[in-house]
Design a protein around this motif. Structure first.
Motif, PDB file in Angstrom:
ATOM      1  N   ASP A  35      54.469  -9.049   5.774  1.00 44.68           N
ATOM      2  CA  ASP A  35      54.976  -7.673   5.732  1.00 44.68           C
ATOM      3  C   ASP A  35      56.457  -7.651   5.386  1.00 44.68           C
ATOM      4  OD1 ASP A  35      52.710  -5.962   7.511  1.00 44.68           O
ATOM      5  OD2 ASP A  35      52.823  -8.135   7.812  1.00 44.68           O
ATOM      6  N   TYR A  53      46.175 -12.664  15.188  1.00 46.10           N
ATOM      7  CA  TYR A  53      46.050 -13.414  13.942  1.00 46.10           C
ATOM      8  C   TYR A  53      47.421 -13.677  13.353  1.00 46.10           C
ATOM      9  CZ  TYR A  53      45.026 -14.503   9.122  1.00 46.10           C
ATOM     10  OH  TYR A  53      44.989 -15.119   7.902  1.00 46.10           O
ATOM     11  N   ASN A  54      48.222 -12.617  13.301  1.00 51.27           N
ATOM     12  CA  ASN A  54      49.572 -12.769  12.754  1.00 51.27           C
ATOM     13  C   ASN A  54      50.350 -13.852  13.487  1.00 51.27           C
ATOM     14  OD1 ASN A  54      49.919 -11.274  10.517  1.00 51.27           O
ATOM     15  ND2 ASN A  54      50.524  -9.401  11.590  1.00 51.27           N
ATOM     16  N   ARG A  55      50.228 -13.809  14.785  1.00 54.68           N
ATOM     17  CA  ARG A  55      51.001 -14.777  15.567  1.00 54.68           C
ATOM     18  C   ARG A  55      50.511 -16.191  15.301  1.00 54.68           C
ATOM     19  NH1 ARG A  55      51.674 -13.949  21.654  1.00 54.68           N
ATOM     20  NH2 ARG A  55      53.067 -15.704  21.281  1.00 54.68           N
ATOM     21  N   LYS A 100      39.365  -4.541   2.905  1.00 54.68           N
ATOM     22  CA  LYS A 100      40.805  -4.794   2.862  1.00 54.68           C
ATOM     23  C   LYS A 100      41.187  -5.214   1.450  1.00 54.68           C
ATOM     24  CE  LYS A 100      44.125  -8.188   4.546  1.00 54.68           C
ATOM     25  NZ  LYS A 100      44.253  -8.805   3.235  1.00 54.68           N
ATOM     26  N   SER A 105      56.429 -19.788   8.364  1.00 55.71           N
ATOM     27  CA  SER A 105      55.236 -20.633   8.327  1.00 55.71           C
ATOM     28  C   SER A 105      54.886 -20.973   6.886  1.00 55.71           C
ATOM     29  CB  SER A 105      54.065 -19.918   8.985  1.00 55.71           C
ATOM     30  OG  SER A 105      53.569 -18.946   8.100  1.00 55.71           O
ATOM     31  N   TYR A 131      59.728 -14.965  13.673  1.00 53.70           N
ATOM     32  CA  TYR A 131      58.932 -15.536  12.581  1.00 53.70           C
ATOM     33  C   TYR A 131      58.709 -14.473  11.513  1.00 53.70           C
ATOM     34  CZ  TYR A 131      55.245 -13.194  15.206  1.00 53.70           C
ATOM     35  OH  TYR A 131      54.506 -12.280  15.869  1.00 53.70           O
ATOM     36  N   MET A 140      46.979  -6.325   0.637  1.00 47.01           N
ATOM     37  CA  MET A 140      47.446  -5.605   1.809  1.00 47.01           C
ATOM     38  C   MET A 140      47.673  -6.574   2.964  1.00 47.01           C
ATOM     39  SD  MET A 140      45.666  -2.343   3.571  1.00 47.01           S
ATOM     40  CE  MET A 140      46.240  -0.956   2.626  1.00 47.01           C
ATOM     41  N   THR A 141      48.789  -6.376   3.675  1.00 48.06           N
ATOM     42  CA  THR A 141      49.053  -7.291   4.778  1.00 48.06           C
ATOM     43  C   THR A 141      48.194  -6.922   5.971  1.00 48.06           C
ATOM     44  OG1 THR A 141      50.790  -5.917   5.624  1.00 48.06           O
ATOM     45  CG2 THR A 141      51.428  -7.626   4.065  1.00 48.06           C
ATOM     46  N   VAL A 142      48.138  -7.841   6.901  1.00 45.61           N
ATOM     47  CA  VAL A 142      47.293  -7.659   8.080  1.00 45.61           C
ATOM     48  C   VAL A 142      47.723  -6.429   8.871  1.00 45.61           C
ATOM     49  CG1 VAL A 142      46.581  -8.736  10.230  1.00 45.61           C
ATOM     50  CG2 VAL A 142      46.850 -10.115   8.178  1.00 45.61           C
ATOM     51  N   ASN A 143      49.025  -6.279   9.022  1.00 43.77           N
ATOM     52  CA  ASN A 143      49.535  -5.140   9.787  1.00 43.77           C
ATOM     53  C   ASN A 143      49.182  -3.819   9.125  1.00 43.77           C
ATOM     54  OD1 ASN A 143      50.623  -6.469  11.893  1.00 43.77           O
ATOM     55  ND2 ASN A 143      52.684  -6.615  11.015  1.00 43.77           N
ATOM     56  N   LEU A 193      56.704 -12.453   8.669  1.00 45.12           N
ATOM     57  CA  LEU A 193      55.354 -12.025   8.308  1.00 45.12           C
ATOM     58  C   LEU A 193      55.339 -11.665   6.828  1.00 45.12           C
ATOM     59  CD1 LEU A 193      54.229  -9.612  11.161  1.00 45.12           C
ATOM     60  CD2 LEU A 193      53.387 -11.902  10.685  1.00 45.12           C
ATOM     61  N   TYR A 206      39.021 -14.072  11.687  1.00 47.39           N
ATOM     62  CA  TYR A 206      39.539 -12.863  11.034  1.00 47.39           C
ATOM     63  C   TYR A 206      38.683 -12.489   9.832  1.00 47.39           C
ATOM     64  CZ  TYR A 206      42.878  -9.461   9.338  1.00 47.39           C
ATOM     65  OH  TYR A 206      43.462  -8.294   8.933  1.00 47.39           O
ATOM     66  N   VAL A 215      47.113 -11.752   0.085  1.00 52.51           N
ATOM     67  CA  VAL A 215      48.023 -12.080   1.176  1.00 52.51           C
ATOM     68  C   VAL A 215      47.478 -13.230   2.026  1.00 52.51           C
ATOM     69  CG1 VAL A 215      49.136 -11.201   3.232  1.00 52.51           C
ATOM     70  CG2 VAL A 215      48.865  -9.742   1.258  1.00 52.51           C
ATOM     71  N   CYS A 218      48.966 -17.278  12.761  1.00 54.51           N
ATOM     72  CA  CYS A 218      49.136 -17.690  11.379  1.00 54.51           C
ATOM     73  C   CYS A 218      50.597 -17.959  11.051  1.00 54.51           C
ATOM     74  CB  CYS A 218      48.588 -16.603  10.475  1.00 54.51           C
ATOM     75  SG  CYS A 218      47.678 -17.252   9.107  1.00 54.51           S
ATOM     76  N   TYR A 219      51.467 -17.099  11.547  1.00 55.32           N
ATOM     77  CA  TYR A 219      52.835 -17.149  11.044  1.00 55.32           C
ATOM     78  C   TYR A 219      53.859 -17.611  12.064  1.00 55.32           C
ATOM     79  CZ  TYR A 219      50.615 -14.500   7.347  1.00 55.32           C
ATOM     80  OH  TYR A 219      49.771 -14.114   6.338  1.00 55.32           O
ATOM     81  N   GLN A 220      53.519 -17.529  13.328  1.00 58.16           N
ATOM     82  CA  GLN A 220      54.506 -17.945  14.311  1.00 58.16           C
ATOM     83  C   GLN A 220      54.381 -19.433  14.576  1.00 58.16           C
ATOM     84  OE1 GLN A 220      54.227 -15.816  17.962  1.00 58.16           O
ATOM     85  NE2 GLN A 220      56.368 -16.201  18.522  1.00 58.16           N
ATOM     86  N   THR A 221      55.507 -20.059  14.845  1.00 55.74           N
ATOM     87  CA  THR A 221      55.443 -21.477  15.168  1.00 55.74           C
ATOM     88  C   THR A 221      55.162 -21.601  16.659  1.00 55.74           C
ATOM     89  OG1 THR A 221      57.399 -21.436  13.799  1.00 55.74           O
ATOM     90  CG2 THR A 221      56.581 -23.575  14.458  1.00 55.74           C
TER      91      THR A 221
END
Lengths: 354, 733
Positions: free
Chosen positions: A305, B698-700, B667, A234, A301, B671-674, A303, B653, A347, B702-705
């Motif tokens: 992380d 949120y991760n999905r 936070k 992304s 995808y 630091m990453t969300v996870n 992350l 978030y 981040v 934000c980052y997943q298509t």
């Protein structure tokens, strides 16, 4: 996106193999699951791997087991200070019978080249690997020879303060996607190592690895590598990677072009991080490695992380002003340049949009 | 100020250590700042007392010494050890810093002493001057404690204040221009601090362009900003100005004649300008003579004032068939109350601020601290005061008997020889003309200002000498006479078409045009002007200064560009006259732009309206312009940082992060969300499930298509998760 289901399927389908590979590697290199995953990610991302540690920490074992598990042809070359480039890439020799020059292929004509103790060789010989690593081809006597695919160089090196070592030239260091360091095993792992050794005192390593054999076929590996390149990234992740590399470039860009780099939202604001700047090749490697990590983690995808997980191993050797001179300097510690950079980027909002 | 403070606060909070500890101007910047300080002080130096100037120059010299020393130190350091690395350089910086900072205790004591000195002298010099002293003093001392960027800003701002306050004292064109240049330099020093890689010259260019652009705003504000009198007022500067005073001794005006400062200007518009010898600008009438000096009578009896007031009115009514001479006068600040007119005159905008006095002089009700314009109509052919009240007759016949015995004796003799007053006056004038009298700016010193000595022995003097001697003789011989001071003539500036009627331009009257003459009262003619100067130096009265006098003046003044030299070099003279025109326009339109003219201008634009409507219009215009400005800044900011709108899930978030922050879990940005959800899990196991769910969504997002509908669904889910999260949080003790 049309290929989304496709990639999801591939990722899911590959999970079994990946677990199998990891299990295999971890059964040989004991107590180092994290390093094993990183090493596998490196190969899946089609990068070359440099393993740096003290002698006897299992560098060669890791390299060995990687090559065998992936079912690739491999050859180990012990680098010494009198090793010549021809010894690595090969040379032409006159054949009396056929009355012409015949190519004697060097150890580099293998899918996995194990360059053991690479920093013991002279820079000349080290550079002989350059073309091979970058272009996946070698030129001997003016003729270019394609190398077998997939092609990996797994090199090991001793810490630089050891006697008889030449530091790798930066150009070559940059071509290694990752620099791993194994470190000492913990109590439990060491116990296990000792027990294992006791069990097979008369077995050679060769038997051991030969018995292991490959877990996957070459074609499967190539498919996996393809899948890795297709992992979705992304915009946020891309920006995160850009922000990270900008932080490292700040010292260089602050004189000429302040506009963008100052906008990267940073916690350690102007405190300059003393490092070499990351090249676009480095950010490409970072992205690729992150993708591979996501692939191993059964995700289609990337992350942040993933980026953080590989950042240290991908970038630390490109960032260091001087090669580590101390024992254990290559181990992750909080004060390393790479960690400073990681800490300085937000981040959720990498480029500092407000 | 607030703007700057905010900025520094922001930067110092972000880069705490860096700015505060090692703020250090580069050498070039430091010198520029020093130079800038010197210039700013130079502008206001005239208003400062000598001791303050001494302190200031001492401080500046000290500052320069410190700067110089620091350079030497760096140099030697460089020689001794080749500068290797950053640490070394920082060390140098540190040293330099130490070298340029004076112990705060010494500084404090110094400052305290200075303040006490200012407080002590405050009574003498006046509140405004002492405030200016304080400002300059702090401006110079502040330079010793440049510890942070904030201090640098403060110093620059103080500099701007010093510049602005220098405008209280002078506002002419040249001075304003100099101030403007200094403003550019001051701001360029600020700019140079931020872009020191460019040359200073290019920074000045940039600053000039910026100021040029902002000039539009300045013009608009100048035109429409309400000049409400309590707020919009120049502080009254009490300054030792050259000009006429209300006591005159022989020899006083000669000093004045050395000054080439402008006194006032007269604009006759389309009308013909009267002859030079008609231009007796009346300022003050001095009636009281104590044998040494002439003084204005402070308070005339009320009834006589009334009588004279009716006099002036009757003059106007009678003279309705005479064409009045209308003209406008613009007075430079004189810090006095008297105004100038060609008598007899009435001010057309006579009202509260201009009073006509019984002796045909005009007075302003306030001390003139700023350029002031007024419209006059003069009736040159009309006689002054045909009737003389008993009171003024006695006043104008009074002289201390025995103060100048030889003159008195001569007066008696004249009285005997010439019974007709005007013939008597003529006799004195012809005596002056025929005998060996000379007109000079350097009269020999008179013992006790004795008129006898002047008239019979030295026979050399300036207008005041002649006028006082003449007036004395007239009084002694029984003719009411008085001394009038003012200005004579003026310099015409404008297009001279040869035809007198179509001349267009104005007269500039300078301090060296100051003059004194006499008036005698003749039955049936009123007060008649007699100028004994005309008898000794006719040129002075008819066309202005003779060359000889100009030569004298330039010798006296010892100036490089004296008036004499200027007038002799044609090109320079033209330039001077051109500049005078410019300066006149400046005074007329810019400095003279007061609330009345503003009102007129607005009336011209919008037609006639009630003043509250004007106030409303101005207020609305101000509000609108402020809003526009804000909008403009906002747009500017936005285009700069391309503000990215936050997506819904990001907002949600962020909200949840805020909720957690209230609970004490913050936070870290890196630091990453996870990882953060892991941390939350460890610290608040109760929240673990809900927050992890939220994080995963949120991760999905934000980052997943994801496909559009999928995204929508997930967003809704996430909002639901947020609700759950909030509820769980509430249940928390």
């Amino acid at each position: 996106m049309p290929q989304t289901p496709n990639i999801v399927d591939t990722v899911q389908a590959s999970q079994q193999s990946i677990t199998a590979i990891l299990n295999k590697i971890e059964s040989v290199v004991l107590g180092k699951p994290k390093e094993c995953r990183l090493a596998l990610a490196c190969l899946l991302a089609q990068g070359h791997l440099l393993i740096e540690d003290l002698p006897g920490m299992g560098k060669t074992t890791l390299a060995h087991v990687l090559a065998t598990t992936l079912g690739l042809s491999y050859q180990r070359t012990q680098f010494t200070n009198d090793l010549l480039p021809a010894d690595v890439v090969g040379f032409s020799i006159f054949d009396k019978e056929s009355n012409r020059f015949e190519l004697h292929k060097g150890p580099i004509f293998n899918q996995v080249v194990l360059a053991d103790e690479i920093n013991r060789a002279s820079p000349k010989t080290q550079s002989a690997l350059l073309e091979a690593m970058a272009e996946q081809q070698v030129s001997i006597d003016g003729i270019t020879h394609e190398l077998p695919l997939p092609f990996f160089v797994i090199a090991t090196q001793n810490p630089l303060f050891h006697a008889g070592t030449y530091p790798l030239p930066e150009s070559q260091l940059d071509r290694f996607m990752m620099r791993l360091s194994l470190g000492f095993p913990d109590l439990k792992a060491e116990k296990k190592i000792l027990l294992n050794t006791a069990q097979r005192t008369n077995q050679t390593t060769r038997d051991n690895t030969a018995a292991n054999g490959g877990v996957i076929e070459q074609e499967e590996l190539i498919a996996m590598q393809d899948a890795v390149t297709q992992i979705n990234v992304s915009n946020d992740v891309i920006e995160y990677i850009i922000a990270l590399s900008h932080v490292s470039r700040r010292a260089y860009s602050s004189h000429s072009n302040v506009t963008h780099s100052t906008q990267t939202n940073t916690q350690v604001n102007d405190a300059e991080i003393n490092c070499k700047p990351l090249s676009p090749r480095a950010s490409k490697a970072l992205l690729q490695a992150a993708k591979a990590m996501a692939f191993i983690d059964n995700r289609d995808y990337v992350l942040p992380d993933d980026v953080q997980a590989v950042f240290y191993v991908v970038c630390q050797h490109r960032l260091e002003m001087q090669p580590s001179q101390q024992l254990g300097a290559s181990h992750i510690n909080d004060n390393s340049v790479a960690n400073q950079i990681l800490k300085s980027v937000d981040v959720l909002n990498p480029l500092g949009h407000s | 100020m607030i703007f700057f403070n905010n900025k520094t606060k922001k930067s110092s909070s972000g880069t705490l250590g860096k700015v505060n500890v090692s703020f250090c101007l580069s050498r070039k910047n430091a010198w520029l700042l020093w130079l800038c300080q010197c210039l700013n002080i130079a502008v206001i130096a005239l208003e400062l007392s000598t001791w303050m100037l001494a302190i200031i120059s001492l401080s500046l010299a000290w500052q320069a010494l410190l700067l110089h020393n620091s350079r030497d130190r760096v140099k030697t350091r460089k020689k001794v050890s080749t500068v290797k690395h950053l640490s070394q350089r920082q060390h140098n910086h540190h040293k330099k810093q130490q070298a340029s900072i004076v112990s705060p205790i010494i500084l404090g004591i110094f400052a305290l002493l200075g303040c006490i000195a200012i407080a002590i002298t405050a009574k003498e010099v006046g509140i405004l001057a002492s405030m200016v002293h304080l400002l300059c003093f702090s401006y110079v001392l502040k330079a010793f404690e440049l510890k942070a960027r904030r201090d640098f800003y403060q110093l620059l701002l103080l500099g701007l204040f010093v510049l602005a306050s220098s405008l209280i004292f002078r506002q002419d064109l040249v001075f304003s221009f100099i101030t403007l240049i200094l403003l550019v330099i001051n701001l360029s020093v600020l700019l140079h601090f931020f872009s020191s890689e460019k040359t200073f010259a290019s920074n000045i260019k940039v600053m000039t362009v910026i100021l040029g652009q902002s000039a539009i705003l300045a013009v608009v504000l100048f035109l429409v900003f309400p000049r409400l009198s309590p707020f919009w007022q120049m502080p009254r500067a009490k300054s030792a100005e050259t000009g006429l005073s209300d006591t005159v001794k022989p020899g006083d005006i000669a000093n004045l004649s050395r000054s080439t400062k402008l006194a006032f200007r007269a604009d006759f518009g389309q009308q013909a300008i009267p002859n030079y010898s008609q231009l007796y600008w009346r300022a003050m009438v001095l009636e009281d003579f104590d044998g040494r000096q002439w003084t204005r009578i402070k308070a005339a009896p009320k009834n006589s004032a009334k009588a004279s007031a009716s006099n002036t009115f009757s003059v106007n009514l009678n003279g309705s068939d005479i064409v009045p001479l209308n003209y406008q006068i613009t007075v430079e600040p004189s810090f006095q109350k008297y105004l100038f007119a060609l008598a007899p005159a009435i001010a057309s905008n006579e009202g509260n601020d201009i009073r006509a006095k019984s002796d045909y002089t005009l007075m302003s009700s306030k001390i003139i601290t700023q350029a002031k314009s007024y419209q006059l109509s003069s009736f040159l052919s009309l006689p002054l005061a045909l009737e003389l009240s008993e009171h003024s007759r006695t006043v104008n016949l009074h002289y201390p008997e025995g103060s100048n015995p030889r003159l008195e004796q001569m007066a008696l003799q004249l009285q005997h020889n010439y019974p007709e007053p005007q013939a008597r006056a003529q006799a004195v004038l012809s005596r002056i003309n025929q005998q060996n009298y000379s007109y000079t700016l350097q009269p020999p010193l008179l013992i006790n200002n004795s008129l006898d000595q002047f008239f019979f022995d030295t026979q050399a003097g300036f207008c005041v000498h002649y006028a006082s001697a003449f007036t004395f003789i007239m009084r002694a011989s029984g003719i009411p006479a008085r001394l009038v001071t003012g200005y004579l003539g003026g310099e015409f500036n404008g297009t001279n078409t040869g035809d007198k009627l179509s001349d267009k331009g104005h007269l500039s009257i300078y301090q060296y045009d100051a003059h004194a003459w006499s008036e005698i009262w003749v039955q049936g003619k009123g007060w008649v002007r007699v100028d004994p100067t005309g008898a000794v130096d006719p040129e002075r009265v008819n066309s202005g200064w003779s060359n000889e006098l100009l030569q004298q003046q330039s010798n006296l003044n010892n100036e490089l560009f004296s008036l004499y030299q200027l007038k002799n070099i044609a090109l320079l003279n033209i330039l001077r006259l051109q500049f005078d025109i410019l300066d006149y326009q400046w005074t007329k339109w810019v400095i003279g732009f007061n609330s009345k003219q503003q009102y007129n201008l607005l009336k011209h634009w919008f037609g006639k309206m009630a003043s509250w409507k004007f106030a409303l219009i101005i207020a609305i215009a101000l509000v609108i312009s402020m809003v526009m400005l804000m909008l403009f800044l906002h747009l500017l900011n936005r285009s700069k940082s391309k503000k990215k709108p936050l997506a819904k899930w990001q907002l949600v978030y962020q909200k949840s992060l805020g909720q957690l922050a209230k609970q004490g879990i913050v936070k870290p940005a890196a630091m990453t969300v996870n990882n953060f959800s892991k941390q939350v899990r460890e610290q608040y196991p109760e929240l673990a499930i809900v927050f992890t769910r939220l994080s995963v969504s949120y991760n999905r997002l934000c980052y997943q298509t994801l496909a559009k509908d999928e995204q929508l669904k997930l967003t809704l889910t996430m909002q639901q998760q947020y609700q759950d999260f909030c509820q769980t949080l509430k249940k928390q003790p």
